[in-house]
Design a protein around this motif. Sequence first.
Motif, PDB file in Angstrom:
ATOM      1  N   CYS A 309      -5.044  -2.806  -7.119  1.00 40.47           N
ATOM      2  CA  CYS A 309      -3.397  -3.020  -6.801  1.00 40.47           C
ATOM      3  C   CYS A 309      -2.848  -2.404  -5.600  1.00 40.47           C
ATOM      4  N   ASP A 323       4.679  -4.267  -5.475  1.00 37.62           N
ATOM      5  CA  ASP A 323       5.007  -3.556  -6.914  1.00 37.62           C
ATOM      6  C   ASP A 323       6.111  -2.588  -7.046  1.00 37.62           C
ATOM      7  N   HIS A 325       5.818   0.166  -7.991  1.00 39.25           N
ATOM      8  CA  HIS A 325       5.364   1.567  -8.098  1.00 39.25           C
ATOM      9  C   HIS A 325       4.062   1.380  -7.364  1.00 39.25           C
ATOM     10  N   TYR A 327       0.972   1.433  -7.367  1.00 39.41           N
ATOM     11  CA  TYR A 327      -0.310   1.358  -8.450  1.00 39.41           C
ATOM     12  C   TYR A 327      -1.755   1.366  -7.752  1.00 39.41           C
ATOM     13  N   LEU A 330      -5.922  -0.944 -11.830  1.00 34.95           N
ATOM     14  CA  LEU A 330      -5.261  -1.159 -12.996  1.00 34.95           C
ATOM     15  C   LEU A 330      -6.132  -2.154 -14.078  1.00 34.95           C
ATOM     16  N   GLN A 334      -3.230  -3.047 -18.423  1.00 40.27           N
ATOM     17  CA  GLN A 334      -2.259  -2.384 -17.646  1.00 40.27           C
ATOM     18  C   GLN A 334      -1.584  -3.225 -16.653  1.00 40.27           C
ATOM     19  N   LYS A 338       2.602  -2.640 -16.851  1.00 42.69           N
ATOM     20  CA  LYS A 338       3.276  -2.481 -15.939  1.00 42.69           C
ATOM     21  C   LYS A 338       3.855  -3.496 -15.069  1.00 42.69           C
ATOM     22  N   SER A 340       2.431  -5.800 -12.887  1.00 38.55           N
ATOM     23  CA  SER A 340       2.087  -5.659 -11.653  1.00 38.55           C
ATOM     24  C   SER A 340       2.094  -7.072 -10.943  1.00 38.55           C
TER      25      SER A 340
END
Length: 450
Positions: A309, A323, A325, A327, A330, A334, A338, A340
């Motif tokens: 990601c 995103d 965060h 990341y 993943l 996930q 999350k 994404s």
Amino acid sequence: MRAGACAAVVLLIYLILAGRLAQLHWTSGPELQRVASRQRIVHEVLPGRPGDIVDCRGVVLAASIETHSMFVVPRKLRDADSTALLLASALDLDPRALSERISTHAAKGFLWVKRRISEDEAARVRALGLPRDEWGFRQEFQRIYPQGLCAAQVIGVRDIDGTGRGGIEAAFDARLRGAPGRRELLQDARGRVLEVRTGSEQPARHGETIRLTVDTYLQLQSERVLDEVMDEWKPRSSCAVVLDPQTGAVLAMASRPTFDPSHPERAPANGWTNRVISDQYEPGSTFKPMIVAWALEQGMIQRDEVFDCELGEWRMGGRVLHDHHRYGALSVSQILAKSSNIGMAKIGVRLTNPRLHDAALAFGFGRRTGIELPAEEDGLVRPLKQWTRYSTGSIPMGQEISATPLQVATAFATLANGGVLVSPHVVVTADLGTASGTTPVLSQVIGAET
């Protein structure tokens, strides 16, 4: 001599009158008798009682009670102004407005004064002692909603003329309203009923009871939560829907703002909208699980596969995706957990636009669900030829399409039901494939193992 002349004149007048009476008897008697008979026979309409609307447990959501509606015969009023004043006092009406209405329709044989009056109002009208040929009552049915605001947009209302407006009241109006009957009454010159003519009565056919899949307890809880949301966050609107994934039964469906069906005249302009079926939004991240499920079903990704990601920033063609965060690697689960965007865009690249388009249509987006309620919207899935490279990254994130809340809920119900898409329904006893406990399965969208 004078006495004899007077007697002769009286005798002559008597003979003339007797002759005229004989002539009328022999030449016009039958016709006059028929006219008199017609004047004394009145055809009375017997209204059919509208059917009830009940929830899945039989809790009454809408019912009808008998009530009186009061009318006058303007052309027979001996003193229209005085009558208007008396009736206005008895029925809490504006005397000037009522007098003007009567004056405007002075030549007519019927005019409503006030409909669906209370027993106290009816008693006050009777106490006025007005001539019986000048006024009368007609039996009508008044709709009541024992649960108040509960499921107002789902139920709808019946207007002053008994016509369904909105919701189930409109969608099933023909079955709810029934059909009127009639009978012939024999009245005297003052309008008093002497008898009901034997054999003249045609009974009214009462309306059917419509049973909903809605559970009043769940409905009230859903509406309570919406009220809390509205109070705390002050959104312009909100809605909620609860579905049984296996049967498609709508257990609760609520919208805010709402209205009181007992007083529809007080409803705000936006209170009539059933937002569950009429509002349309980009589904956003709620669309991501359907894309992942479709990619797994098509074999384009594996459950244990890991995607890079890009630490939260990835250039896709002429734009940069982000995103929330940074990341890194993943797994598929996930990516969903999350939410994404980058992970979903990479899954979109695997699928390509044709498969993404197929996924949207397979899960029911871009078309009405077919629920038995008026004003349902289609949502929007544009034709594939209008999709671009930009769409490959946007569609997996729930952008470039629009959906109603019910379409989104139906898609999630499909995932919860082993991949079987079941059309949602809100009526138990209907002619639309949902009667007698049948389950209207539309399609197996994905395998149960997916």
